[in-house]
Write a protein that holds these residues in place. Structure first.
Motif, PDB file in Angstrom:
ATOM      1  N   ARG A   1       0.828  -1.209   0.000  1.00 41.01           N
ATOM      2  CA  ARG A   1       0.000   0.000   0.000  1.00 41.01           C
ATOM      3  C   ARG A   1       0.860   1.257   0.000  1.00 41.01           C
ATOM      4  NH1 ARG A   1      -3.891  -0.425   4.863  1.00 41.01           N
ATOM      5  NH2 ARG A   1      -2.590  -2.124   5.620  1.00 41.01           N
ATOM      6  N   ALA A   2       1.927   1.280   0.802  1.00 40.74           N
ATOM      7  CA  ALA A   2       2.833   2.431   0.784  1.00 40.74           C
ATOM      8  C   ALA A   2       3.472   2.571  -0.596  1.00 40.74           C
ATOM      9  CB  ALA A   2       3.899   2.260   1.861  1.00 40.74           C
ATOM     10  N   TRP A   3       3.858   1.448  -1.183  1.00 38.04           N
ATOM     11  CA  TRP A   3       4.451   1.446  -2.527  1.00 38.04           C
ATOM     12  C   TRP A   3       3.499   2.055  -3.545  1.00 38.04           C
ATOM     13  CZ3 TRP A   3       2.571  -1.577  -6.694  1.00 38.04           C
ATOM     14  CH2 TRP A   3       3.400  -1.644  -7.826  1.00 38.04           C
TER      15      TRP A   3
ATOM     16  N   ILE B   1      -6.325   7.671  -4.479  1.00 38.85           N
ATOM     17  CA  ILE B   1      -5.338   6.831  -3.799  1.00 38.85           C
ATOM     18  C   ILE B   1      -5.981   6.008  -2.695  1.00 38.85           C
ATOM     19  CG2 ILE B   1      -3.318   6.914  -2.281  1.00 38.85           C
ATOM     20  CD1 ILE B   1      -2.378   9.324  -4.002  1.00 38.85           C
ATOM     21  N   LEU B   2      -6.833   6.629  -1.884  1.00 34.96           N
ATOM     22  CA  LEU B   2      -7.411   5.923  -0.749  1.00 34.96           C
ATOM     23  C   LEU B   2      -8.590   5.038  -1.135  1.00 34.96           C
ATOM     24  CD1 LEU B   2      -7.052   8.488   2.168  1.00 34.96           C
ATOM     25  CD2 LEU B   2      -5.639   6.510   1.595  1.00 34.96           C
ATOM     26  N   SER B   3      -8.951   5.014  -2.407  1.00 33.40           N
ATOM     27  CA  SER B   3      -9.932   4.042  -2.898  1.00 33.40           C
ATOM     28  C   SER B   3      -9.314   3.083  -3.904  1.00 33.40           C
ATOM     29  CB  SER B   3     -11.114   4.769  -3.552  1.00 33.40           C
ATOM     30  OG  SER B   3     -10.701   5.492  -4.693  1.00 33.40           O
ATOM     31  N   SER B   4      -8.004   3.118  -4.034  1.00 34.04           N
ATOM     32  CA  SER B   4      -7.332   2.414  -5.128  1.00 34.04           C
ATOM     33  C   SER B   4      -7.198   0.915  -4.872  1.00 34.04           C
ATOM     34  CB  SER B   4      -5.946   3.018  -5.375  1.00 34.04           C
ATOM     35  OG  SER B   4      -5.138   2.887  -4.231  1.00 34.04           O
ATOM     36  N   HIS B   5      -6.965   0.195  -5.963  1.00 35.14           N
ATOM     37  CA  HIS B   5      -6.834  -1.258  -5.921  1.00 35.14           C
ATOM     38  C   HIS B   5      -5.721  -1.709  -6.872  1.00 35.14           C
ATOM     39  CE1 HIS B   5      -9.538  -0.825  -9.463  1.00 35.14           C
ATOM     40  NE2 HIS B   5     -10.181   0.027  -8.666  1.00 35.14           N
ATOM     41  N   TYR B   6      -4.628  -0.951  -6.864  1.00 34.44           N
ATOM     42  CA  TYR B   6      -3.445  -1.256  -7.691  1.00 34.44           C
ATOM     43  C   TYR B   6      -3.738  -1.165  -9.184  1.00 34.44           C
ATOM     44  CZ  TYR B   6      -1.896  -3.084  -3.189  1.00 34.44           C
ATOM     45  OH  TYR B   6      -1.596  -3.215  -1.858  1.00 34.44           O
TER      46      TYR B   6
ATOM     47  N   ASP C   1      -3.532  -0.364 -13.011  1.00 37.12           N
ATOM     48  CA  ASP C   1      -2.413  -0.343 -13.952  1.00 37.12           C
ATOM     49  C   ASP C   1      -1.216  -1.168 -13.477  1.00 37.12           C
ATOM     50  OD1 ASP C   1      -3.799   1.411 -15.698  1.00 37.12           O
ATOM     51  OD2 ASP C   1      -3.165   3.124 -14.501  1.00 37.12           O
ATOM     52  N   THR C   2      -1.473  -2.137 -12.619  1.00 38.35           N
ATOM     53  CA  THR C   2      -0.423  -3.064 -12.192  1.00 38.35           C
ATOM     54  C   THR C   2      -0.973  -4.486 -12.284  1.00 38.35           C
ATOM     55  OG1 THR C   2      -0.946  -3.335  -9.833  1.00 38.35           O
ATOM     56  CG2 THR C   2       0.228  -1.310 -10.479  1.00 38.35           C
ATOM     57  N   PRO C   3      -0.110  -5.486 -12.200  1.00 37.22           N
ATOM     58  CA  PRO C   3      -0.588  -6.878 -12.209  1.00 37.22           C
ATOM     59  C   PRO C   3      -1.344  -7.270 -10.947  1.00 37.22           C
ATOM     60  CG  PRO C   3       1.736  -6.748 -12.822  1.00 37.22           C
ATOM     61  CD  PRO C   3       1.365  -5.411 -12.249  1.00 37.22           C
ATOM     62  N   TYR C   4      -1.450  -6.344  -9.970  1.00 35.39           N
ATOM     63  CA  TYR C   4      -2.031  -6.685  -8.676  1.00 35.39           C
ATOM     64  C   TYR C   4      -3.478  -6.201  -8.518  1.00 35.39           C
ATOM     65  CZ  TYR C   4       3.019  -6.793  -8.308  1.00 35.39           C
ATOM     66  OH  TYR C   4       4.343  -7.018  -8.567  1.00 35.39           O
ATOM     67  N   ASP C   5      -4.062  -5.665  -9.579  1.00 33.73           N
ATOM     68  CA  ASP C   5      -5.418  -5.125  -9.535  1.00 33.73           C
ATOM     69  C   ASP C   5      -6.433  -6.264  -9.584  1.00 33.73           C
ATOM     70  OD1 ASP C   5      -7.813  -3.811  -9.845  1.00 33.73           O
ATOM     71  OD2 ASP C   5      -7.226  -2.694 -11.642  1.00 33.73           O
ATOM     72  N   PRO C   6      -7.262  -6.445  -8.535  1.00 31.78           N
ATOM     73  CA  PRO C   6      -8.245  -7.537  -8.558  1.00 31.78           C
ATOM     74  C   PRO C   6      -9.307  -7.364  -9.630  1.00 31.78           C
ATOM     75  CG  PRO C   6      -8.594  -6.105  -6.659  1.00 31.78           C
ATOM     76  CD  PRO C   6      -7.296  -5.698  -7.265  1.00 31.78           C
ATOM     77  N   TYR C   7      -9.474  -6.154 -10.163  1.00 30.02           N
ATOM     78  CA  TYR C   7     -10.420  -5.920 -11.250  1.00 30.02           C
ATOM     79  C   TYR C   7      -9.726  -5.830 -12.608  1.00 30.02           C
ATOM     80  CZ  TYR C   7     -13.576  -4.600  -7.442  1.00 30.02           C
ATOM     81  OH  TYR C   7     -14.338  -4.588  -6.303  1.00 30.02           O
ATOM     82  N   GLY C   8      -8.413  -6.011 -12.625  1.00 29.29           N
ATOM     83  CA  GLY C   8      -7.641  -5.768 -13.830  1.00 29.29           C
ATOM     84  C   GLY C   8      -7.511  -6.978 -14.735  1.00 29.29           C
ATOM     85  N   THR C   9      -6.786  -6.764 -15.828  1.00 29.80           N
ATOM     86  CA  THR C   9      -6.532  -7.836 -16.799  1.00 29.80           C
ATOM     87  C   THR C   9      -5.042  -8.134 -16.910  1.00 29.80           C
ATOM     88  OG1 THR C   9      -6.462  -6.204 -18.595  1.00 29.80           O
ATOM     89  CG2 THR C   9      -8.579  -7.279 -18.149  1.00 29.80           C
ATOM     90  N   LEU C  10      -4.195  -7.352 -16.261  1.00 30.32           N
ATOM     91  CA  LEU C  10      -2.766  -7.621 -16.279  1.00 30.32           C
ATOM     92  C   LEU C  10      -2.440  -8.757 -15.316  1.00 30.32           C
ATOM     93  CD1 LEU C  10      -1.415  -3.939 -16.151  1.00 30.32           C
ATOM     94  CD2 LEU C  10      -1.739  -5.384 -18.175  1.00 30.32           C
TER      95      LEU C  10
ATOM     96  N   HIS D   1      -4.613 -11.066  -6.769  1.00 33.60           N
ATOM     97  CA  HIS D   1      -5.073 -11.168  -5.377  1.00 33.60           C
ATOM     98  C   HIS D   1      -3.887 -11.390  -4.429  1.00 33.60           C
ATOM     99  CE1 HIS D   1      -9.347 -11.222  -6.458  1.00 33.60           C
ATOM    100  NE2 HIS D   1      -8.966 -11.911  -7.509  1.00 33.60           N
ATOM    101  N   ARG D   2      -2.722 -10.949  -4.843  1.00 35.77           N
ATOM    102  CA  ARG D   2      -1.521 -11.188  -4.033  1.00 35.77           C
ATOM    103  C   ARG D   2      -1.461 -10.255  -2.827  1.00 35.77           C
ATOM    104  NH1 ARG D   2       4.031 -11.159  -7.223  1.00 35.77           N
ATOM    105  NH2 ARG D   2       3.020 -13.044  -8.060  1.00 35.77           N
ATOM    106  N   TYR D   3      -1.862  -8.996  -3.020  1.00 28.95           N
ATOM    107  CA  TYR D   3      -1.689  -7.976  -1.981  1.00 28.95           C
ATOM    108  C   TYR D   3      -3.029  -7.386  -1.559  1.00 28.95           C
ATOM    109  CZ  TYR D   3       3.115  -8.095  -3.775  1.00 28.95           C
ATOM    110  OH  TYR D   3       4.362  -8.492  -4.190  1.00 28.95           O
ATOM    111  N   ARG D   4      -3.083  -6.934  -0.353  1.00 27.30           N
ATOM    112  CA  ARG D   4      -4.271  -6.273   0.190  1.00 27.30           C
ATOM    113  C   ARG D   4      -4.420  -4.890  -0.452  1.00 27.30           C
ATOM    114  NH1 ARG D   4      -6.506  -1.703   2.970  1.00 27.30           N
ATOM    115  NH2 ARG D   4      -7.262  -2.240   5.047  1.00 27.30           N
ATOM    116  N   PRO D   5      -5.529  -4.633  -1.177  1.00 26.50           N
ATOM    117  CA  PRO D   5      -5.702  -3.312  -1.777  1.00 26.50           C
ATOM    118  C   PRO D   5      -5.917  -2.235  -0.719  1.00 26.50           C
ATOM    119  CG  PRO D   5      -7.179  -4.948  -2.769  1.00 26.50           C
ATOM    120  CD  PRO D   5      -6.612  -5.552  -1.536  1.00 26.50           C
TER     121      PRO D   5
END
Length: 521
Positions: free
Chosen positions: A280-282, A326-331, A333-342, A349-353
C-alpha cells in the motif's frame, strides 16, 4: 482496525491547506455502519468511561464544538475516527500498527483485567481497567485543544498517565502543521511533524523512519515524544539499529546517538507486512511520484520493500481528487489489480488493496489558510467501499449535520449515504467493467459540484459577513449548515441515480436473464 493514512503538508497541497485523510476499515467478521455528526459542548461527557477498557477519566469543563464520523452502533464505544473542531484542529484516530516483542516486554500494554471472584472472598481481585484506545482518543483530545502541537502533548500526557491497550498511529493537524503520533508499548509515544512540502504514507505498520531525540527534548521543531525516550531505549537494549555517530548528518555518540530509525527499534517486519502493508505504501508513492521506476527489476522500491520512506516531496501538488483516488485504489495499472486484466489470477489477489470491501468511510480533513477561520475546515466525506463511491465536502463548524449522513440506520436500508453506497458496491462489484463508467461519472459529477459549491459558499460567506459587524456565531453556523444541506441534497440525488443505474445494469446480467428478443426465430 485496518486502515490507510495519507497526510499532505500545506506546501504540497493544491490549495495551500493541510490535509489529513484516512480510510476506516472495519475488522474482519463485522461491518460497522458510519454516520456524520456534530457534537455540542453540552453533549460532551465530563466524566468519561471507556466502553472497551473501562478506564475512567475526568474531563475539563470547557470543551468546544466539533464534528466527527463515528460508528452508529455503541457496542465498541464512540469511535469518533475522524473529526474537526470549531478551533480548526483536526484528528484522525487511529492507524492500527504493531510494535515488537522487546518493546512489549519493556512496557506492556495496559489491558483490561476482569474481576476475579466475588467481593468478600479471600482471593477476590477487583477489576483492573485498561488504558485508552481507538474508541477514546478523539473524544478525549479534540474538544480541548487549540493547536495541533497542543493536541500532541495532551495525547502524550494521557498515554503516559493511563497507558494504552493497543498500538496506534494518530494524525493531527491545524492550519499550519500536521503531526503524526505513534504509540510505543503501553505508555510511550513518538511524534513527527510532516514537512510542509511533503506527503506521508502510512499503512497498518509503524511508519516513522527517522527520529531526532535532541529536537524532541529541545526545540521540538519536528519531533516530540516521551520525556524518558532515550533512557527507555538504552535501558531496554532496543538500540540495535541505531545509526553510528560517523554516519553523515547524524550526531551523538555510538552508544547514545540523537537520530535513530523507529521502525527498526520499535516496529516489526514480517512476511505478513509484505502482503498487507508495504504494497500500500508502494502504490501511494507510485501515484504521487510516477516518473520514478516502480516496476523494473532495478526499481529502488517494490511492493515488499521495508524501507519505503515515510514522507517525501511529490512531483506535483496533491489534489483532493488524488487523495480520493489513492485511498480508494486497488493497484490500478499493475498486475495486482483484482479488477484488472494484467498479470495472473494469483497476482491480482496477491496484496491487500487500499480500497477494500470493508471500508466504512474515508474522511479527508482540509484546513484552509486563505478563508476566514469560521469556514476553514472542510471534511471531504465518503462512506462505503472506496472504488464505488466518492468524497463530498462538508463544512465542519456546524451545530448539526444533514440527515442523509447523520441518520444512518443500524440495519441495511436506503435513504442514507452509508447503506446506499454499500448497496451500490455489492451490486456493481460482480460486473465491474459494465458498471465502471457509471461509477466513474458519478464521482466526477459529485467532486466537480463539491469544488464549485465550496467556492460558491466562500464567495457568499465573504459577501454576507465581511462588512456585517452584527453577524453572530449563530449566523455563521446557519450559513454553513445551509451549504451542507445543499451539498447533501445533491449527493443524495446523484447517489440514488447511481444505485438505480447499477441495479438495472447488473439485473440484466443475472445468470437467469432471458428475453424473447434473445430467441432465434
Amino acid at each position: 482496525m485496518s486502515c490507510t493514512t495519507l497526510l499532505i503538508g500545506k506546501d504540497a497541497s493544491y490549495s495551500g491547506a493541510t490535509i489529513i485523510a484516512r480510510d476506516d476499515d472495519t475488522g474482519s467478521g463485522r461491518y460497522d455502519p458510519k454516520r456524520f455528526v456534530a457534537v455540542h459542548p453540552d453533549d460532551q461527557p465530563r466524566h468519561y468511561r471507556s466502553t472497551l477498557s473501562h478506564v475512567e477519566i475526568e474531563l475539563p469543563d470547557d470543551p468546544c464544538r466539533y464534528t466527527i464520523a463515528p460508528n452508529v452502533l455503541p457496542n465498541r464505544g464512540i469511535l469518533a475516527e475522524a473529526g474537526a473542531s470549531e478551533r480548526n484542529v483536526a484528528m484522525s484516530a487511529t492507524e492500527t500498527i504493531a510494535v515488537n516483542e522487546r518493546v512489549l516486554a519493556a512496557d506492556p500494554m495496559v489491558e483490561l483485567r476482569p474481576a476475579v471472584g466475588e467481593p468478600g472472598d479471600a482471593d477476590y481481585q477487583p477489576e483492573q481497567p485498561g488504558g485508552i484506545g481507538e474508541e477514546d482518543i478523539i473524544t478525549l483530545v479534540l474538544p480541548y485543544v487549540h493547536t495541533a502541537r497542543e493536541a500532541v502533548q495532551r495525547l502524550g500526557d494521557l498515554l503516559e498517565q493511563y497507558g494504552t491497550y493497543e498500538a496506534n498511529g494518530i494524525s493531527i493537524s491545524d492550519v499550519n502543521e500536521i503531526w503524526y503520533v505513534e504509540t510505543i508499548g503501553g505508555h510511550h509515544w513518538i511524534a513527527r511533524r510532516v514537512p510542509d512540502d511533503c506527503y506521508a504514507t502510512v499503512p497498518n505498520q509503524l511508519g516513522i523512519d527517522d527520529f531526532d531525540l535532541a529536537d524532541a527534548a529541545g526545540e521540538q521543531r519536528f519531533y516530540m515524544g516521551s520525556a524518558d525516550l532515550r533512557e527507555f531505549i538504552e535501558e531496554n537494549n532496543l538500540a540495535r539499529a541505531m545509526k553510528p555517530a560517523a554516519a553523515a548528518g547524524f550526531a551523538g555518540t555510538a552508544a547514545s546517538p540523537d537520530h535513530f530509525n523507529p521502525r527498526t527499534v520499535f516496529g516489526t517486519s514480517t512476511p505478513k507486512d509484505h502482503i498487507y502493508n508495504t504494497p500500500r505504501a508502494w502504490y501511494m508513492q507510485r501515484c504521487l511520484n510516477p516518473s520514478e521506476d516502480w516496476d523494473s527489476p532495478a526499481a529502488r522500491y517494490t511492493p515488499i520493500s521495508d524501507d519505503i520512506p515515510w514522507c517525501r516531496v511529490p512531483e506535483n501538488k496533491v489534489t483532493i481528487e488524488e487523495v480520493d483516488y489513492i485511498l480508494s485504489s486497488h493497484y490500478q495499472d499493475t498486475p495486482y489489480d483484482p479488477y484488472g486484466t494484467l498479470g495472473t489470477p494469483e497476482t491480482r489477489h496477491r496484496y491487500r488493496p487500499i480500497g477494500v470491501n470493508r471500508t466504512g468511510h474515508m474522511v479527508a480533513v482540509e484546513i484552509r489558510a486563505d478563508v476566514p477561520a469560521a469556514e476553514a475546515s472542510v471534511m471531504w466525506v465518503s462512506f462505503g467501499s472506496g472504488p464505488f463511491t466518492t468524497v463530498a465536502p462538508f463544512f465542519a463548524n456546524v451545530d448539526d449535520t444533514p440527515a442523509y449522513l447523520r441518520d444512518t440506520t443500524k440495519t441495511p436500508s436506503t435513504g442514507n449515504l452509508y447503506w446506499d453506497n454499500r448497496l451500490i458496491a455489492v451490486i456493481a462489484d460482480a460486473h465491474w467493467f459494465e458498471n465502471y463508467n457509471a461509477v466513474e461519472a458519478y464521482g466526477e459529477r459529485v467532486r466537480a459540484f463539491g469544488h464549485r459549491h465550496v467556492a460558491g459558499t466562500d464567495a457568499a460567506f465573504a459577501k454576507a459577513f465581511a462588512a456585517d459587524v452584527s453577524a453572530t456565531d449563530a449566523d455563521v453556523v446557519r450559513t454553513l449548515e445551509d451549504a451542507n444541506a445543499a451539498m447533501a441534497d445533491y449527493l443524495q440525488k446523484q447517489t440514488a441515480a447511481l444505485l438505480a443505474d447499477v441495479l438495472y445494469t447488473s439485473t440484466n446480467l443475472m445468470h437467469n436473464a432471458f428475453f424473447m428478443s434473445d430467441r432465434w426465430q
